[in-house]
Scaffold this motif. Structure first.
Motif, PDB file in Angstrom:
ATOM      1  N   ALA A 101       0.816  -1.220   0.000  1.00 30.50           N
ATOM      2  CA  ALA A 101       0.000   0.000   0.000  1.00 30.50           C
ATOM      3  C   ALA A 101       0.843   1.261   0.000  1.00 30.50           C
ATOM      4  O   ALA A 101       0.389   2.318  -0.431  1.00 30.50           O
ATOM      5  CB  ALA A 101      -0.936  -0.007   1.210  1.00 30.50           C
ATOM      6  N   THR A 102       2.069   1.156   0.477  1.00 30.98           N
ATOM      7  CA  THR A 102       2.915   2.349   0.555  1.00 30.98           C
ATOM      8  C   THR A 102       4.147   2.211  -0.339  1.00 30.98           C
ATOM      9  O   THR A 102       5.153   2.890  -0.141  1.00 30.98           O
ATOM     10  CB  THR A 102       3.375   2.612   1.999  1.00 30.98           C
ATOM     11  OG1 THR A 102       4.035   1.433   2.479  1.00 30.98           O
ATOM     12  CG2 THR A 102       2.197   2.933   2.891  1.00 30.98           C
ATOM     13  N   ALA A 103       4.053   1.330  -1.330  1.00 27.78           N
ATOM     14  CA  ALA A 103       5.220   1.049  -2.182  1.00 27.78           C
ATOM     15  C   ALA A 103       5.737   2.317  -2.847  1.00 27.78           C
ATOM     16  O   ALA A 103       6.951   2.502  -3.015  1.00 27.78           O
ATOM     17  CB  ALA A 103       4.871   0.001  -3.227  1.00 27.78           C
ATOM     18  N   SER A 104       4.825   3.211  -3.220  1.00 25.06           N
ATOM     19  CA  SER A 104       5.249   4.404  -3.940  1.00 25.06           C
ATOM     20  C   SER A 104       6.062   5.339  -3.054  1.00 25.06           C
ATOM     21  O   SER A 104       6.756   6.218  -3.550  1.00 25.06           O
ATOM     22  CB  SER A 104       4.026   5.139  -4.477  1.00 25.06           C
ATOM     23  OG  SER A 104       3.180   5.496  -3.396  1.00 25.06           O
ATOM     24  N   LEU A 105       5.969   5.138  -1.733  1.00 21.97           N
ATOM     25  CA  LEU A 105       6.730   5.977  -0.807  1.00 21.97           C
ATOM     26  C   LEU A 105       8.149   5.473  -0.591  1.00 21.97           C
ATOM     27  O   LEU A 105       8.980   6.169  -0.009  1.00 21.97           O
ATOM     28  CB  LEU A 105       6.037   6.036   0.553  1.00 21.97           C
ATOM     29  CG  LEU A 105       4.659   6.696   0.624  1.00 21.97           C
ATOM     30  CD1 LEU A 105       4.085   6.567   2.026  1.00 21.97           C
ATOM     31  CD2 LEU A 105       4.779   8.172   0.244  1.00 21.97           C
ATOM     32  N   GLN A 106       8.422   4.235  -0.990  1.00 15.42           N
ATOM     33  CA  GLN A 106       9.709   3.630  -0.665  1.00 15.42           C
ATOM     34  C   GLN A 106      10.874   4.428  -1.258  1.00 15.42           C
ATOM     35  O   GLN A 106      10.817   4.885  -2.401  1.00 15.42           O
ATOM     36  CB  GLN A 106       9.762   2.178  -1.175  1.00 15.42           C
ATOM     37  CG  GLN A 106       8.854   1.234  -0.382  1.00 15.42           C
ATOM     38  CD  GLN A 106       9.355   1.018   1.039  1.00 15.42           C
ATOM     39  OE1 GLN A 106      10.522   0.695   1.241  1.00 15.42           O
ATOM     40  NE2 GLN A 106       8.493   1.202   2.031  1.00 15.42           N
ATOM     41  N   VAL A 107      11.917   4.587  -0.446  1.00 16.21           N
ATOM     42  CA  VAL A 107      13.090   5.346  -0.900  1.00 16.21           C
ATOM     43  C   VAL A 107      14.298   4.433  -0.985  1.00 16.21           C
ATOM     44  O   VAL A 107      14.335   3.360  -0.371  1.00 16.21           O
ATOM     45  CB  VAL A 107      13.392   6.529   0.048  1.00 16.21           C
ATOM     46  CG1 VAL A 107      12.198   7.481   0.119  1.00 16.21           C
ATOM     47  CG2 VAL A 107      13.768   6.040   1.448  1.00 16.21           C
ATOM     48  N   GLU A 108      15.267   4.846  -1.721  1.00 14.33           N
ATOM     49  CA  GLU A 108      16.524   4.108  -1.841  1.00 14.33           C
ATOM     50  C   GLU A 108      17.293   4.169  -0.520  1.00 14.33           C
ATOM     51  O   GLU A 108      17.163   5.128   0.242  1.00 14.33           O
ATOM     52  CB  GLU A 108      17.398   4.742  -2.938  1.00 14.33           C
ATOM     53  CG  GLU A 108      16.880   4.524  -4.333  1.00 14.33           C
ATOM     54  CD  GLU A 108      16.770   3.049  -4.667  1.00 14.33           C
ATOM     55  OE1 GLU A 108      17.803   2.352  -4.636  1.00 14.33           O
ATOM     56  OE2 GLU A 108      15.633   2.589  -4.939  1.00 14.33           O
ATOM     57  N   ALA A 109      18.110   3.173  -0.295  1.00 18.90           N
ATOM     58  CA  ALA A 109      18.986   3.222   0.883  1.00 18.90           C
ATOM     59  C   ALA A 109      20.163   4.135   0.574  1.00 18.90           C
ATOM     60  O   ALA A 109      20.681   4.142  -0.538  1.00 18.90           O
ATOM     61  CB  ALA A 109      19.495   1.825   1.222  1.00 18.90           C
ATOM     62  N   PRO A 110      20.591   4.909   1.561  1.00 19.51           N
ATOM     63  CA  PRO A 110      21.800   5.711   1.380  1.00 19.51           C
ATOM     64  C   PRO A 110      22.997   4.784   1.188  1.00 19.51           C
ATOM     65  O   PRO A 110      22.985   3.628   1.599  1.00 19.51           O
ATOM     66  CB  PRO A 110      21.941   6.471   2.699  1.00 19.51           C
ATOM     67  CG  PRO A 110      20.628   6.317   3.406  1.00 19.51           C
ATOM     68  CD  PRO A 110      20.011   5.071   2.900  1.00 19.51           C
ATOM     69  N   ALA A 111      24.027   5.315   0.567  1.00 20.22           N
ATOM     70  CA  ALA A 111      25.232   4.518   0.345  1.00 20.22           C
ATOM     71  C   ALA A 111      26.257   4.731   1.454  1.00 20.22           C
ATOM     72  O   ALA A 111      27.313   4.109   1.471  1.00 20.22           O
ATOM     73  CB  ALA A 111      25.848   4.884  -1.003  1.00 20.22           C
ATOM     74  N   ARG A 112      25.941   5.621   2.391  1.00 20.00           N
ATOM     75  CA  ARG A 112      26.871   5.903   3.491  1.00 20.00           C
ATOM     76  C   ARG A 112      26.367   5.241   4.768  1.00 20.00           C
ATOM     77  O   ARG A 112      25.168   4.997   4.935  1.00 20.00           O
ATOM     78  CB  ARG A 112      27.012   7.408   3.679  1.00 20.00           C
ATOM     79  CG  ARG A 112      27.764   8.076   2.512  1.00 20.00           C
ATOM     80  CD  ARG A 112      27.502   9.562   2.453  1.00 20.00           C
ATOM     81  NE  ARG A 112      28.034  10.274   3.607  1.00 20.00           N
ATOM     82  CZ  ARG A 112      27.686  11.510   3.945  1.00 20.00           C
ATOM     83  NH1 ARG A 112      26.770  12.171   3.222  1.00 20.00           N
ATOM     84  NH2 ARG A 112      28.210  12.099   4.986  1.00 20.00           N
ATOM     85  N   PHE A 113      27.297   4.984   5.657  1.00 24.61           N
ATOM     86  CA  PHE A 113      26.961   4.293   6.903  1.00 24.61           C
ATOM     87  C   PHE A 113      27.476   5.061   8.104  1.00 24.61           C
ATOM     88  O   PHE A 113      28.413   5.858   7.974  1.00 24.61           O
ATOM     89  CB  PHE A 113      27.546   2.876   6.890  1.00 24.61           C
ATOM     90  CG  PHE A 113      26.894   1.994   5.857  1.00 24.61           C
ATOM     91  CD1 PHE A 113      25.825   1.175   6.207  1.00 24.61           C
ATOM     92  CD2 PHE A 113      27.311   2.017   4.524  1.00 24.61           C
ATOM     93  CE1 PHE A 113      25.203   0.385   5.242  1.00 24.61           C
ATOM     94  CE2 PHE A 113      26.701   1.236   3.567  1.00 24.61           C
ATOM     95  CZ  PHE A 113      25.639   0.413   3.923  1.00 24.61           C
ATOM     96  N   ALA A 114      26.844   4.779   9.249  1.00 25.58           N
ATOM     97  CA  ALA A 114      27.263   5.493  10.459  1.00 25.58           C
ATOM     98  C   ALA A 114      27.227   4.565  11.665  1.00 25.58           C
ATOM     99  O   ALA A 114      26.488   3.574  11.680  1.00 25.58           O
ATOM    100  CB  ALA A 114      26.330   6.683  10.697  1.00 25.58           C
ATOM    101  N   VAL A 115      28.029   4.899  12.643  1.00 28.90           N
ATOM    102  CA  VAL A 115      27.929   4.273  13.959  1.00 28.90           C
ATOM    103  C   VAL A 115      27.902   5.393  14.991  1.00 28.90           C
ATOM    104  O   VAL A 115      28.286   6.524  14.694  1.00 28.90           O
ATOM    105  CB  VAL A 115      29.104   3.307  14.257  1.00 28.90           C
ATOM    106  CG1 VAL A 115      29.124   2.131  13.285  1.00 28.90           C
ATOM    107  CG2 VAL A 115      30.435   4.058  14.214  1.00 28.90           C
TER     108      VAL A 115
END
Lengths: 398, 398
Positions: A192-206
């Motif tokens: 139902a919310t597929a159109s809202l899905q965003v790409e994952a960022p390519a950067r990471f954090a801790v």
């Protein structure tokens, strides 16, 4: 009179209990669901882990929306699985139905509150666990039992037919044994919310406090895991970000969760003295004493924290150990369980405060016991986040 | 993917599935029911031992009358237990769900068609089996598994909400582990017809063909059992009565049963080629060829037999081995199972023809395997018959 099934895992079982729709190409055809006893299953009352509550509840007229989506994709319901009372715990201990086993850690707690579905999956009784995650209730049992778990973005999946605990944080979540199945389940659940899905960022954090909240074994496993992924070339060196004072963050979260839990269930709890197990009763008792002024302050604090977290995390996936430790021993003292609970919640509540999706991937291990690698992404990055975790898993398996 | 429960015994399970009414002094408070999958359980479809039938069946709006009586007296439902397809067998073999275990005879058939409830009781999963007896489906599993069983007087207990097989013979029946509980269950179940209940006669009878139909081991156990009871002073020497030609009796019974079974289920069977297990399919195939003239003849023959049996039995309780043998081995050939089936049915159909109540009491044994002592009494002597059998048991235990 012995039982025909393990009532610490299941409340109702069928062969199947509900058949998946028989469209031959259903994306989940052949899969089997363990439903946490907070979701409406047509014809059954919701028990919420409490036998008194169950006795007074009426049968539900139809499936919860999140369940209907899975059944509509061809998955069958094996049964209704146990939960910590009202999902108000993360240990997986239930005073009425017993403590479900942790097949991966003999003598270990299963983790809650999605305790029954997690044990059902680890025992091979079902392939999909339909659960909830308010403060960590998908990620904790996933971490303790070596399962894949996804807490969905807050509000991304309908909660119709789901008993609330704290609506500001309650989310639908799923457990599976493989990332491939988690991806399919999430695609069905998030349709139902597929159109809202965003790409994952390519950067990471801790974030340092999120690592130091874990015990030494979990810290070492986490650091080793990240090193392996970096050396394999699938993980760019994570950046260190600030997430603020976890103690203050957790205190504000706990206040709002308690206030909302009391709004949802206080009347029932007050009308049924003695009906709750001691630990959950104590939690509701504290919740009954949250004042409106405390709620207002805590909500304001959380809004500020959320804005700060959004800024700190922007463009990054946060990595952390899913829990502060591997599964505590079920013989541990109440004080020990409480300590593990508080440490773990201070780590898991961050996704709850931000409304972020979070994955627990079974990629770490401490002395033979599983520990989840946690990934927290931007809102509506659910599917992309599973994909990133799956790539990590494929790399480590190679 | 292994199962969370034994699907050869159960189709649906709960903790409980249906709570007994909580009147504190319910006569069956604390007891637990395994319901044969022919009775309506509110909210569940009737499966009748066939998964295709189950998929097309709608949930039942309310409990079958016989189930409502037990639940109303405080007993809870543990689950819905398996049956031979449409109850049209006495072996306890189900091609779709497997063959339930016989905990008393490792490797032995459970006996059907109340196979699931019987295994559930023998395994300690429930204390009351709610089943049916058309041609012996309570008495056979009771005999094979060392349980107490009562086939009630035909028509004495409402069959509302019960899937028919052959309405001229179909009766409600119960299984328990003790005569005391069987008495309580029967009192609850027969409440509506309590005023019709008659005393048990003080005289007893045996019939030579009913003994000779049994195998040598069963014959010896039966004769030894009667000797013990006579010597103990609780059984006056039985009189020998004539019951006619068992072969003719059984042939007429089988014709009417088949004709009625085809009336009840023929349309469904014809519309679903391949849906039935081979043995039950063969039985329905034969049933489809019973002609109206054969039915008329067989009904007339049974009416004459019934009058003759009434006269021969008058004032007496008929004693016989409940089955022709102890539980056949589940590895036995189809021919061996058929032979045991035919011999046993020629013994058990007598109560069906007369509409008599019949008890199977677990008082005999052959080489360590249980064998039921059968008691057949006048119509509406159900409660008195259990009482007589209970006295026998108390004497043998002393």
């Amino acid at each position: 009179m012995t039982g025909p099934f393990d009532t610490s895992v299941w409340r109702v079982l069928g062969n199947p209990l509900v058949s998946g729709t028989t469209e031959p190409h259903g994306r989940l055809a052949g899969e089997t669901i363990a439903v946490k006893d907070l979701y409406a299953v047509a014809g059954f009352a919701i028990g919420a882990g409490n036998p008194q509550y169950l006795r007074e509840a009426a049968p539900e007229p139809s499936h919860a929306a999140a369940l209907a989506a899975l059944v509509g994709a061809g998955a069958s319901v094996v049964g209704i699985a146990q939960t910590d009372e009202f999902a108000y715990s993360v240990a997986g201990v239930n005073a009425h139905y017993g403590t479900a086993p942790n097949p991966r850690v003999p003598g270990g707690l299963p983790g809650g509150s999605t305790s029954g579905p997690a044990a059902a999956l680890a025992l091979g009784h079902a392939s999909i666990g339909l659960g909830t995650d308010t403060a960590g209730s998908i990620r904790v049992p996933a971490s303790y039992q070596g399962l894949w778990g996804l807490r969905s973005t807050h509000g991304a999946v309908s909660r119709a037919g789901l008993l609330p605990l704290a609506p500001s944080f309650d989310t639908v979540g799923w457990l599976t044994g493989t990332p491939e199945l988690l991806q399919r389940v999430a695609e069905v659940g998030l349709r139902a919310t597929a159109s809202l899905q965003v790409e994952a960022p390519a950067r990471f954090a801790v974030a340092v406090p999120l690592i130091f909240a874990a015990d030494e074994g979990a810290q070492a496993a986490f650091v080793d895991g990240l090193s392996l992924l970096e050396r394999a070339g699938v993980l760019p060196a994570p950046e260190i970000i600030e997430v603020g004072d976890l103690t203050a963050l957790f205190a504000a979260f706990r206040t709002v969760q308690a206030g909302e839990a009391w709004s949802a269930h206080g009347a029932w709890v007050r009308a049924h003295p003695g009906a709750l197990g001691a630990d959950v009763a104590a939690r509701f008792d504290a919740a009954s004493r949250v004042t409106p002024f405390q709620m207002t302050d805590a909500r304001a604090s959380l809004a500020a924290h959320r804005a700060a977290l959004d800024a700190a995390l922007e463009g990054r996936i946060l990595l952390l150990p899913s829990t502060s430790s591997t599964a505590p021993d079920r013989g541990a003292s109440a004080a020990e369980v409480d300590a593990a609970r508080a440490a773990t919640l201070s780590m898991t509540c961050l996704a709850a405060i931000g409304g972020y999706p979070a994955v627990s991937a079974p990629l770490l291990e401490v002395a033979g016991a599983p520990l989840g690698l946690g990934l927290v992404g931007p809102r509506h990055s659910d599917l992309a986040l599973v994909d990133v975790a799956a790539r990590f898993a494929a790399t480590l398996a190679a």
